[in-house]
Design a protein around this motif. Structure first.
Motif, PDB file in Angstrom:
ATOM      1  N   SER A 289      53.392  68.303  24.962  1.00  0.00           N
ATOM      2  CA  SER A 289      54.277  67.617  24.064  1.00  0.00           C
ATOM      3  C   SER A 289      55.473  68.640  24.145  1.00  0.00           C
ATOM      4  CB  SER A 289      53.776  67.934  22.659  1.00  0.00           C
ATOM      5  OG  SER A 289      53.456  69.484  22.344  1.00  0.00           O
TER       6      SER A 289
ATOM      7  N   CYS B 275      56.548  72.276  19.124  1.00  0.00           N
ATOM      8  CA  CYS B 275      55.784  71.267  20.322  1.00  0.00           C
ATOM      9  C   CYS B 275      55.019  72.660  21.172  1.00  0.00           C
ATOM     10  CB  CYS B 275      56.907  70.731  21.251  1.00  0.00           C
ATOM     11  SG  CYS B 275      57.336  69.377  20.500  1.00  0.00           S
TER      12      CYS B 275
ATOM     13  N   SER C 253      52.306  73.425  18.978  1.00  0.00           N
ATOM     14  CA  SER C 253      51.023  72.352  19.021  1.00  0.00           C
ATOM     15  C   SER C 253      50.442  72.629  20.564  1.00  0.00           C
ATOM     16  CB  SER C 253      51.750  71.072  19.025  1.00  0.00           C
ATOM     17  OG  SER C 253      50.952  70.017  19.369  1.00  0.00           O
ATOM     18  N   ASP C 254      50.925  72.763  21.568  1.00  0.00           N
ATOM     19  CA  ASP C 254      50.390  73.124  22.933  1.00  0.00           C
ATOM     20  C   ASP C 254      49.448  74.222  22.834  1.00  0.00           C
ATOM     21  OD1 ASP C 254      51.456  70.814  24.021  1.00  0.00           O
ATOM     22  OD2 ASP C 254      53.336  71.944  24.712  1.00  0.00           O
TER      23      ASP C 254
ATOM     24  N   ILE D 232      48.119  75.599  20.173  1.00  0.00           N
ATOM     25  CA  ILE D 232      46.848  75.040  19.389  1.00  0.00           C
ATOM     26  C   ILE D 232      45.968  74.394  20.160  1.00  0.00           C
ATOM     27  CG2 ILE D 232      45.856  73.618  17.315  1.00  0.00           C
ATOM     28  CD1 ILE D 232      48.461  74.503  15.912  1.00  0.00           C
TER      29      ILE D 232
ATOM     30  N   GLN E  56      47.751  69.138  14.616  1.00  0.00           N
ATOM     31  CA  GLN E  56      48.710  68.649  15.499  1.00  0.00           C
ATOM     32  C   GLN E  56      49.431  67.490  15.011  1.00  0.00           C
ATOM     33  OE1 GLN E  56      45.809  68.775  19.216  1.00  0.00           O
ATOM     34  NE2 GLN E  56      47.429  69.902  20.114  1.00  0.00           N
TER      35      GLN E  56
ATOM     36  N   ILE F  91      52.170  68.695  12.623  1.00  0.00           N
ATOM     37  CA  ILE F  91      53.240  69.343  13.496  1.00  0.00           C
ATOM     38  C   ILE F  91      54.354  68.286  14.221  1.00  0.00           C
ATOM     39  CG2 ILE F  91      53.775  70.627  15.548  1.00  0.00           C
ATOM     40  CD1 ILE F  91      51.492  72.364  14.768  1.00  0.00           C
ATOM     41  N   HIS F  92      53.428  67.536  14.930  1.00  0.00           N
ATOM     42  CA  HIS F  92      54.361  66.191  15.457  1.00  0.00           C
ATOM     43  C   HIS F  92      55.048  65.263  14.436  1.00  0.00           C
ATOM     44  CE1 HIS F  92      53.288  66.214  19.668  1.00  0.00           C
ATOM     45  NE2 HIS F  92      51.982  66.639  19.236  1.00  0.00           N
TER      46      HIS F  92
ATOM     47  N   SER G  13      58.214  60.154  19.935  1.00  0.00           N
ATOM     48  CA  SER G  13      56.867  60.874  19.027  1.00  0.00           C
ATOM     49  C   SER G  13      55.710  59.796  18.849  1.00  0.00           C
ATOM     50  CB  SER G  13      57.303  61.490  17.587  1.00  0.00           C
ATOM     51  OG  SER G  13      56.194  62.229  17.287  1.00  0.00           O
TER      52      SER G  13
END
Length: 356
Positions: free
Chosen positions: A20, A161, A164-165, A167, A256, A259-260, A325
């Motif tokens: 992401s 982002c 998120s990656d 995680i 996630q 977050i997005h 997104s």
């Protein structure tokens, strides 16, 4: 950079499409292309879009610099690196305790002992590999976080982002467990459904994509009965492992997804239009309205014309910026059906994507 030929080769193209962070960087590079373009805006909507993108980039970078200054103050990067390894060990220990519980008699359920031990040891071995991998990287984690913190200068959305990656990478073992459990459970569900059609004298026609009648001999029915019995009695053990790891996977996906959604909100919110609506509402008009000032016989009618400004909801809906997104691909009914059948679920997909 977006159209560089090097990014079209397999390893880089795969990373560019899956991470992401790369998607967000590509999205911001497209915004920079729009802002730096010499082409004049043809109408007000294009002009407002450029202004909204410019203000969004400024605020995003400002928030990212504030986050970066907070991270590098009082050695917070070092404290974060020191707490990351114990947290990973604690999560691994909790997973080991969960697997030990599943290998016993979970909630008083009587499981198939042999299959239960095989699955439990298989997953415990993966956790052992994951712990060894984390401890192998432990000397470099502070340096990695130090360089990751520098990326916040590119914007708060890029930092989110990257989070998120991270995680996704830290919970990769949970994803592997989910894939293993889902594939095994799906195999048994489709095997049972196929054998159930055998008992009813039917079969699946692959060419016509339908169920047709079919006659089976005694040997086929006998073998089908044995396989059906074996799969049916092994199904509860597999279903329990699948249920537990699916819940863990959905928990990671929800985090996630939040977050997005925050990244999507920052990317798509028309901040310049909202500020303009707040300070100079007459610049964003939804129409005009007239009010009678004076109405007397024998005299001309006097009216006052006033601008009717757009509502804040109308401003967001009209000038909302397009984003890359993710949004849920399946409906709730389709999602529940996939969960029941054991099919792999990718709840978040890109708007431009047509496939999983």
């Amino acid at each position: 950079m977006c159209f560089c030929r090097v990014l079209k080769f397999w390893p880089l193209s795969f990373l560019w499409s899956k991470l992401s962070t790369c998607e967000q960087l590509g999205h911001r590079l497209q915004h920079l292309q729009i802002i730096s373009s010499n082409k004049k805006a043809q109408n007000q909507n294009q002009l407002m879009r450029k202004a909204n993108i410019f203000v969004s980039l400024l605020i995003d970078v400002a928030l990212g610099i504030l986050l970066m200054s907070w991270l590098y103050r009082k050695n917070r990067i070092g404290h974060l690196a020191d707490t990351l390894i114990p947290v990973a060990d604690h999560v691994a220990e909790e997973l080991q305790d969960l697997l030990q519980w599943l290998m016993g008699a979970p909630a008083g359920l009587k499981m198939n002992r042999a299959l239960d031990q095989v699955l439990g040891r298989f997953f415990l071995y993966h956790i052992h590999l994951w712990i060894s991998y984390i401890h192998l990287l432990s000397p470099f984690i502070e340096m990695i976080l130090w360089y990751v913190g520098l990326s916040a200068c590119l914007g708060l959305t890029v930092a989110l982002c990257i989070l998120s990656d991270i995680i996704a990478l830290l919970t990769f073992h949970i994803y592997c467990f989910y894939v293993y459990g889902a594939r095994l459970y799906c195999l048994k569900i489709y095997g049972l459904s196929s054998l159930w059609r055998l008992f009813r004298g039917k079969k699946w026609n692959v060419l016509r994509q339908r169920v047709d009648s079919c006659s089976y001999d005694l040997d086929q029915l006998f073998i089908g009965t044995l396989l059906f019995t074996i799969l049916l009695f092994l199904l509860p053990t597999t279903a329990l492992y699948y249920l537990v790891f699916t819940l863990l996977r959905l928990l990671v996906v929800i985090v996630q997804g939040l977050i997005h959604l925050l990244v999507d909100l920052i990317d798509s919110l028309p901040l310049y239009s909202l500020i303009l609506r707040l300070c100079r509402s007459y610049r964003l008009a939804a129409g005009v309205k007239f009010r009678v000032l004076e109405q007397q016989d024998g005299k001309p009618l006097r009216l006052l014309m006033q601008i009717n400004p757009l509502s804040y909801g109308g401003v967001v809906q009209t000038y909302r910026l397009p984003t890359y997104s993710c949004y849920p691909r399946d409906s709730w009914a389709s999602l529940c059906k996939k969960l029941f059948l054991g099919e792999l679920i990718y709840p978040w997909k890109h708007k431009g994507d047509k496939q999983n």
